[in-house]
Structure formats: structure tokens, C-alpha cells
Design a protein around this motif. Sequence first.
Motif, PDB file in Angstrom:
ATOM      1  N   GLU A  29     -73.722 -12.066  56.348  1.00 14.25           N
ATOM      2  CA  GLU A  29     -73.801 -13.251  55.469  1.00 14.25           C
ATOM      3  C   GLU A  29     -75.049 -13.376  54.769  1.00 14.25           C
ATOM      4  OE1 GLU A  29     -70.905 -15.137  54.427  1.00 14.25           O
ATOM      5  OE2 GLU A  29     -69.275 -14.454  56.326  1.00 14.25           O
ATOM      6  N   VAL A  30     -74.795 -13.239  53.459  1.00 15.90           N
ATOM      7  CA  VAL A  30     -76.283 -13.386  52.692  1.00 15.90           C
ATOM      8  C   VAL A  30     -75.933 -14.403  51.759  1.00 15.90           C
ATOM      9  CG1 VAL A  30     -77.917 -12.105  51.177  1.00 15.90           C
ATOM     10  CG2 VAL A  30     -76.732 -11.022  53.245  1.00 15.90           C
ATOM     11  N   GLN A  31     -76.864 -15.407  51.644  1.00 14.75           N
ATOM     12  CA  GLN A  31     -76.903 -16.355  50.551  1.00 14.75           C
ATOM     13  C   GLN A  31     -78.023 -16.161  49.762  1.00 14.75           C
ATOM     14  OE1 GLN A  31     -74.746 -18.829  49.736  1.00 14.75           O
ATOM     15  NE2 GLN A  31     -73.551 -18.316  51.573  1.00 14.75           N
ATOM     16  N   VAL A  32     -77.973 -16.347  48.349  1.00 17.27           N
ATOM     17  CA  VAL A  32     -79.048 -15.996  47.431  1.00 17.27           C
ATOM     18  C   VAL A  32     -79.142 -17.342  46.388  1.00 17.27           C
ATOM     19  CG1 VAL A  32     -78.774 -13.545  47.495  1.00 17.27           C
ATOM     20  CG2 VAL A  32     -77.705 -14.873  45.664  1.00 17.27           C
ATOM     21  N   SER A  33     -80.418 -17.518  46.158  1.00 16.75           N
ATOM     22  CA  SER A  33     -80.845 -18.817  45.499  1.00 16.75           C
ATOM     23  C   SER A  33     -80.734 -18.665  43.897  1.00 16.75           C
ATOM     24  CB  SER A  33     -82.110 -19.044  45.748  1.00 16.75           C
ATOM     25  OG  SER A  33     -83.229 -18.203  45.326  1.00 16.75           O
ATOM     26  N   ASN A  34     -80.775 -17.357  43.575  1.00 19.09           N
ATOM     27  CA  ASN A  34     -80.618 -17.269  41.891  1.00 19.09           C
ATOM     28  C   ASN A  34     -79.817 -15.984  41.686  1.00 19.09           C
ATOM     29  OD1 ASN A  34     -82.455 -15.158  41.765  1.00 19.09           O
ATOM     30  ND2 ASN A  34     -84.074 -16.324  41.454  1.00 19.09           N
ATOM     31  N   TYR A  35     -79.445 -15.734  40.491  1.00 20.24           N
ATOM     32  CA  TYR A  35     -78.584 -14.737  39.924  1.00 20.24           C
ATOM     33  C   TYR A  35     -79.352 -13.088  40.017  1.00 20.24           C
ATOM     34  CZ  TYR A  35     -75.292 -11.646  37.512  1.00 20.24           C
ATOM     35  OH  TYR A  35     -74.715 -10.505  36.942  1.00 20.24           O
ATOM     36  N   GLY A 278     -71.666 -15.608  31.241  1.00 21.10           N
ATOM     37  CA  GLY A 278     -70.489 -14.844  30.842  1.00 21.10           C
ATOM     38  C   GLY A 278     -70.056 -13.824  31.633  1.00 21.10           C
ATOM     39  N   SER A 279     -69.473 -12.756  31.071  1.00 20.38           N
ATOM     40  CA  SER A 279     -69.204 -11.512  31.807  1.00 20.38           C
ATOM     41  C   SER A 279     -70.214 -10.237  31.928  1.00 20.38           C
ATOM     42  CB  SER A 279     -68.041 -10.672  31.019  1.00 20.38           C
ATOM     43  OG  SER A 279     -68.274 -10.545  29.745  1.00 20.38           O
ATOM     44  N   TYR A 280     -71.500 -10.798  31.424  1.00 26.45           N
ATOM     45  CA  TYR A 280     -72.529  -9.551  31.453  1.00 26.45           C
ATOM     46  C   TYR A 280     -73.173  -9.793  32.818  1.00 26.45           C
ATOM     47  CZ  TYR A 280     -72.068 -10.066  26.379  1.00 26.45           C
ATOM     48  OH  TYR A 280     -71.279 -10.063  24.981  1.00 26.45           O
ATOM     49  N   ASP A 281     -73.661  -8.663  33.117  1.00 24.94           N
ATOM     50  CA  ASP A 281     -74.428  -8.631  34.415  1.00 24.94           C
ATOM     51  C   ASP A 281     -75.758  -8.809  34.118  1.00 24.94           C
ATOM     52  OD1 ASP A 281     -75.515  -6.019  33.937  1.00 24.94           O
ATOM     53  OD2 ASP A 281     -73.733  -5.065  35.366  1.00 24.94           O
ATOM     54  N   TRP A 282     -76.898  -8.960  35.098  1.00 23.44           N
ATOM     55  CA  TRP A 282     -78.289  -9.126  34.911  1.00 23.44           C
ATOM     56  C   TRP A 282     -78.673  -7.760  34.079  1.00 23.44           C
ATOM     57  CZ3 TRP A 282     -82.737  -6.343  36.161  1.00 23.44           C
ATOM     58  CH2 TRP A 282     -84.008  -7.143  36.157  1.00 23.44           C
ATOM     59  N   LEU A 283     -78.496  -6.557  34.267  1.00 27.52           N
ATOM     60  CA  LEU A 283     -78.880  -5.376  33.955  1.00 27.52           C
ATOM     61  C   LEU A 283     -78.586  -5.450  32.457  1.00 27.52           C
ATOM     62  CD1 LEU A 283     -80.669  -2.926  34.238  1.00 27.52           C
ATOM     63  CD2 LEU A 283     -78.573  -1.604  34.756  1.00 27.52           C
ATOM     64  N   MET A 286     -80.800  -7.802  30.567  1.00 22.24           N
ATOM     65  CA  MET A 286     -82.070  -7.392  30.249  1.00 22.24           C
ATOM     66  C   MET A 286     -82.079  -6.441  29.141  1.00 22.24           C
ATOM     67  SD  MET A 286     -84.208  -9.415  32.218  1.00 22.24           S
ATOM     68  CE  MET A 286     -83.067 -10.777  32.458  1.00 22.24           C
ATOM     69  N   ARG A 287     -81.235  -5.642  29.235  1.00 21.03           N
ATOM     70  CA  ARG A 287     -81.296  -4.617  28.297  1.00 21.03           C
ATOM     71  C   ARG A 287     -81.062  -5.183  26.984  1.00 21.03           C
ATOM     72  NH1 ARG A 287     -77.502  -0.168  31.522  1.00 21.03           N
ATOM     73  NH2 ARG A 287     -79.376   1.012  32.320  1.00 21.03           N
ATOM     74  N   ARG A 288     -80.173  -6.077  26.773  1.00 17.85           N
ATOM     75  CA  ARG A 288     -80.053  -7.024  25.499  1.00 17.85           C
ATOM     76  C   ARG A 288     -81.292  -7.496  25.217  1.00 17.85           C
ATOM     77  NH1 ARG A 288     -74.807 -10.948  24.822  1.00 17.85           N
ATOM     78  NH2 ARG A 288     -76.234 -12.171  26.120  1.00 17.85           N
TER      79      ARG A 288
END
Length: 298
Positions: A29-35, A278-283, A286-288
Motif C-alpha cells: 500500500e502506497v500513499q502519495v502526497s501530490n499528483y 481533468g482527463s490529462y495525465d502529468w506527462l 508537461m508536454r502542453r
Amino acid sequence: MFLPMFRRAVLLILTSASAAYGLAAKPIEVQVSNYPLFYFAGRIATDSFKIEFRTPEGIDPAFWEPTDDDLKAFQGADVILLNGATFEKWIKTVTLPRTSITDTSKGFSDKHLKSGEEVHRHGSGVAHSHGGTAMVTWLDMSLAAEQAETIAERFVEEVPADEGAIHANLEKLKEDLFDLDNRFKAVGKAWNNREVILASHPVYHYMGEAYGFAIEALAWESEQGLSTAALRETERLIAKHSSKWVICEEQLSKGNESKIKSLGLNHLVLAPCSNKIGSYDWLEIMRRNVSNLELILE
């Protein structure tokens, strides 16, 4: 040093035993603090891990106030991935198991930058300041890669049998990060620091430092109409630097866009993406961001 090595040996034995007897191991189980950390962890992890990011969309994870259920999830996690660099303001008021915590920016604490700003609030949100240590580390893609490496190291400690797959996943992620890094560098080199760029908020320290942009921050509340005081401060900085561009965290309202155009400013969106958009992922975001930043060269 002995305890982590001993723990790793035990985990390897248990993992091998489970596989030998056909037992399904309980996911780590991994909890993360930001996206950004959620995205990195998801790219690096194998099926041995369950990654969770609990901050609701539309809320800044840095100033998030976890509920009792959220805290229970963090306290019960095998791994807690933190951004560090003072990002998690809420962590000062809670107790978390130290052995579960991995601070992903601790390894480059000597590269942490300083930030300075007065207390303000976003709409009806909690009053806060971005002062102290600059926290949006992942906008320097080389630092983002270091954070990803730290995540991979922790995952290998948890599931040694997955080391090969974890490192393969890490390398694929780093390829994407280095591609972004090169694109940012190309814009910075072509821009050649020709003028100071204004920013709607003090969140671009690491990007500016890494890619050669001189940035001076304002404290706009983009979800509100820009106040007379905010416009006066913007005018002062335009006069001081002859700035023609302002970087914003999100798209301005029509009213605010009209106001800054009247000052002779162009604007572009460069989203820090500390939370999902929205529906966009981080990558994709960043590309945008890089594509938007390239507009200053036209």
C-alpha cells in the motif's frame, strides 16, 4: 544500514515463498502526497503495489487538510511518498510512521531554492504563504528524475523480486523526463534571458533556475477578478522590467485576460500540475506546458 538490508532479505524470502506456494501476496500500500508523485509511482510500480492519491481534484495538495479517514490511510500505508521541500504543510500537525516515509527530494536538499511571499488565500481557501523553501521541485525535469529514482529505490526495498521490472519502468519514465528537459532547455537557450517574465504565482523557481528564465512572481488569485492592488503591482513590474509576458498556473477568466491585455501583457498557461487536471495525465500536461512556453519565441 543493517536493518534495511535485513528487512530486504526477509521480504525476498517471503516473496519467494509466496510464489513457490502459489499464494497471492498482499499489494504494498502506497500513499502519495501530490499528483506528480502519483504519476511517477504509477509508471515505476509493478502489480505488487497499490498506489493511492487522496487529495480531491481542484484542491492544492500542498495546503490540503486531510480528514480522519485520510490520515488512517496514510498511517496504515506500507510506503508514504512525500515531495518534501516543505510541500506538505499539513504534515506538521499529524503523526506518521517514520519507517513508511520516503522524502523524494531529500537527496537534493542542497539544491532547494528559497521563496518569499506574504500570506494570502485562494478564494475561500486557507490563508497561506509560499514563503520559505520553494516547493515545486518537479518543474526542473532533472530533479523530477531524481525523485523518480528515489521512488524506485524504495519500491525495490519493498519487493526485491521486482527489481528488474522496477528499473525497466524507471528508465522508460526517465526517457520521457529527459525529453522534456531537453525541450525546456531549448526554449531557455533560444530565449536567452531577453527580458524578465512575470508569473501569476511564486511557483516557478526551479523551472527558472534550471532553464535560464528570469521570473518575478506576483500573487494573483486567478479564480477571482484581479484587484486594483494586483493590477498596480503588475503595472509596477512591467515598468521595472519592460515585461511582455506573464506565466499563469491556469487559464485566465475573460475578465482578467482583458485586464492584462490592457496593460500590454501576453499570457501563457504553464500548469504546475500538483493535482490532476481533468482527463490529462502529468506527462501530457508537461508536454502542453513546453508547447505553450515556446510561444514566447514567436
